[in-house]
Every structure is written in C-alpha cells, then in structure tokens.
Design a protein around this motif. Structure first.
Motif, short mmCIF file in Angstrom:
data_model
loop_
_atom_site.label_atom_id
_atom_site.label_comp_id
_atom_site.label_asym_id
_atom_site.label_seq_id
_atom_site.Cartn_x
_atom_site.Cartn_y
_atom_site.Cartn_z
N GLU A 41 12.16 10.40 5.39
CA GLU A 41 11.25 11.75 5.37
C GLU A 41 10.55 11.75 4.25
OE1 GLU A 41 12.57 16.23 4.22
OE2 GLU A 41 13.92 14.83 4.32
N ALA A 42 10.92 11.28 3.20
CA ALA A 42 9.99 11.18 1.71
C ALA A 42 8.75 10.37 2.08
CB ALA A 42 10.85 10.73 0.64
N TYR A 43 8.90 9.14 2.77
CA TYR A 43 7.98 8.38 3.00
C TYR A 43 6.67 9.23 3.76
CZ TYR A 43 4.97 4.20 4.51
OH TYR A 43 4.19 3.43 4.55
N ASN A 44 7.17 9.80 4.84
CA ASN A 44 6.10 10.48 5.58
C ASN A 44 5.54 11.66 4.98
OD1 ASN A 44 6.55 8.98 7.80
ND2 ASN A 44 8.21 10.28 8.82
N ARG A 45 6.51 12.15 4.09
CA ARG A 45 5.44 13.25 3.24
C ARG A 45 4.26 12.66 2.43
NH1 ARG A 45 10.01 17.47 0.32
NH2 ARG A 45 11.04 17.83 2.43
N CYS A 46 4.52 11.43 1.76
CA CYS A 46 3.59 10.76 1.10
C CYS A 46 2.58 10.30 2.17
CB CYS A 46 4.37 9.38 0.28
SG CYS A 46 5.18 9.75 -1.05
N LEU A 47 2.78 9.88 3.33
CA LEU A 47 2.07 9.17 4.26
C LEU A 47 0.77 10.21 4.68
CD1 LEU A 47 1.17 6.59 6.07
CD2 LEU A 47 2.90 7.74 7.72
N TYR A 48 1.02 11.41 4.58
CA TYR A 48 -0.05 12.45 4.99
C TYR A 48 -0.67 13.25 3.94
CZ TYR A 48 1.87 11.76 9.57
OH TYR A 48 2.43 11.05 10.70
N SER A 49 -0.36 12.67 2.72
CA SER A 49 -1.14 13.24 1.58
C SER A 49 -2.45 12.70 1.43
CB SER A 49 -0.13 13.09 0.34
OG SER A 49 -0.29 11.55 0.04
N LYS A 50 -3.42 13.29 0.35
CA LYS A 50 -4.70 13.08 0.18
C LYS A 50 -4.45 11.68 -0.82
CE LYS A 50 -6.88 17.46 0.91
NZ LYS A 50 -7.79 18.42 0.38
N ASP A 51 -3.49 11.73 -1.70
CA ASP A 51 -3.15 10.71 -2.57
C ASP A 51 -3.12 9.53 -2.04
OD1 ASP A 51 -3.68 12.03 -4.77
OD2 ASP A 51 -1.55 12.19 -5.51
N ARG A 52 -2.35 9.48 -0.78
CA ARG A 52 -2.29 8.23 0.14
C ARG A 52 -3.38 7.77 0.54
NH1 ARG A 52 -0.84 3.29 1.43
NH2 ARG A 52 -0.88 2.84 3.87
N ASP A 53 -4.38 8.56 0.92
CA ASP A 53 -5.67 8.24 1.37
C ASP A 53 -6.41 7.48 0.39
OD1 ASP A 53 -5.01 9.44 3.99
OD2 ASP A 53 -5.91 11.08 3.66
#
Length: 259
Positions: free
Chosen positions: A230-242
């Motif tokens: 769940e936490a990984y997915n929160r990061c995955l869709y963040s602008k910081d991940r991009d």
C-alpha cells in the motif's frame, strides 16, 4: 513562540532544542505542552522533511521530569501532568517524518525515553544515558520498557532498567542504542551529516518507509507485506516518483518537492 523550546530551520530539516539549560532541560508541564505543539506544527510543514531533537547547553539533553516542579503538586495534579507527558512522548514517537535525537550530555529517565522515541540517536562520547526510575519507586513511563527491548533485546533492556545504571554514549553505540557516536565538539557535524544523507531523498518516500517499519514490526509478515504494498503504491503515483525516475535517466540530482 514557545516558552521552553527553540526551533531552527535549515535546508529541509528543523532543529528542535529543549531549552531549559538551567534545569538541565528537565521536562516540565510547559515543555510537554510545547513539544506537542511543535511536533504538530512541524508534521504539517512541507518544507521540513526531517527533525533533529536536541538539548540546550553542553551538560544535558534532558534529565527527565522536573522533580522540583512536582514537589508542590497534589496527586491529582501529578496524574493530570502524567497524562500530558504521555501525550508528549506519543507526539514524538508518532511524528510522521524522520526524527534524530542528538544527545549531547545527560539523557536520564524521560530524557532517555525521548531519545528512544526518535528514529535514531547520535550521541556524544561524553553523554550518559540511563533509566533510573526503579530507584525512585516507579518505572520508566515514556516508552522505555517498550522501546528499549525492541532495540537491544529483553535481557539487555532488563539489565539497564533493573539496575538503573548509566551508560556512556560510546557504550550506547556499542550496544546498538545509538546509531553514531562522536566527540561532543563534533556532534552537530555528525548529526547534520546523517540528516543531510536522509533529506537528499524524497520526503514522501521517507514518511512511507518510516510508517512501514514502525507499523510493520507490530504485525505478522503477511500484514506487513500488505502494508508495504500500500505504501509503495502511494509513492508510485507521486510527483516525486516521476521526478526521481526522470532525474535518474537524465543523470542529475532530483529536485523533490514532497508531493
């Protein structure tokens, strides 16, 4: 802004200083109120990605509860103060961002417990840490009986708690209580180096990683893996991940925004 605490902001982190040096930074009623307020404010500040918790002066980080203040208190007043103190410890242990204790001197009782509530400890070689409560007819009440065994195991924790013994910053490092140790004159530099190493990374990822570790150790592996997903997915869709992926491909330093 706060009576007993000073806050200094640096690039992407804040230094929170317990500021009662004449009382060896002992925990008073007002300090507990200030800690709760400061932790709440900094948790919402998007420009603060991590925190250093320190004590004013060279003698003490925090020597625990202000026993002089308690001398004139009734039992009912002490009970109400105790509830406030629990909220202050909870405010530190539940702080959502990385928080590092910089222990410059004595960290006794509740002071040691505040350090244990943090994610990491950087200790001065000259520091002394201990939980002397049983010698006063009480027990550690700021998470000491819970956090210390989780760090060093039951037997070592019982040894420190049952004896009330003080250990040096060097011993704390050797036992795995402190992450780093340094001479007092180099303590701020050593702590800042660690904080900068942390805050070069994406703040949302740091918060989610902290959440996974803190909550994951309390549940079984299956539940922990679900929490991590769940936490990984929160990061995955963040602008910081991009931004992180783009910076990697462009071979440059990422410009994280905490979004």
């Amino acid at each position: 802004m706060w009576e007993t605490i000073e806050v200094t902001k640096r690039e992407h982190y804040a230094i929170v200083t317990l500021n009662r040096p004449d009382a060896l930074n002992a925990l008073s009623t007002q300090m507990a109120k200030d800690i709760i307020a400061v932790m709440d404010e900094l948790s919402k500040d998007i420009d603060v990605w991590a925190v250093v918790l320190s004590g004013a002066g060279e003698r003490a980080f925090c020597v625990g509860a202000d026993l002089k203040e308690r001398k004139s208190m009734t039992k009912d007043e002490m009970i109400r103060q105790r509830e406030l103190f629990c909220d202050a410890f909870e405010a530190v242990v539940r702080f959502p961002k990385p928080i590092v204790a910089m222990v410059n001197g004595f960290a006794m009782g509740g002071g040691f417990e505040f350090a244990l509530c943090c994610d990491m400890i950087v200790a001065a070689e000259e520091a002394f840490l201990g939980l002397p409560e049983v010698g006063l007819g009480i027990i550690p009440g700021g998470g000491g009986t819970q956090n210390l065994p989780r760090i060093i195991g039951k037997n070592k924790a019982k040894e420190l708690i049952y004896t009330g013994r003080k250990i040096s910053g060097q011993t704390a490092f050797e036992w795995g209580i402190a992450n780093k140790v340094a001479p007092r004159g180099q303590l701020m530099e050593a702590t800042a180096d660690l904080i900068r190493e942390i805050t070069k990374n994406a703040p949302l990822a740091l918060q989610q990683a902290k959440r996974c570790v803190d909550l994951g150790v309390e549940v079984d592996l299956t539940a922990g893996m679900a929490l991590e997903a769940e936490a990984y997915n929160r990061c995955l869709y963040s602008k910081d991940r991009d931004e992180g992926l783009k910076a990697f491909n462009e071979k440059r330093k990422p410009n994280y925004q905490g979004r």
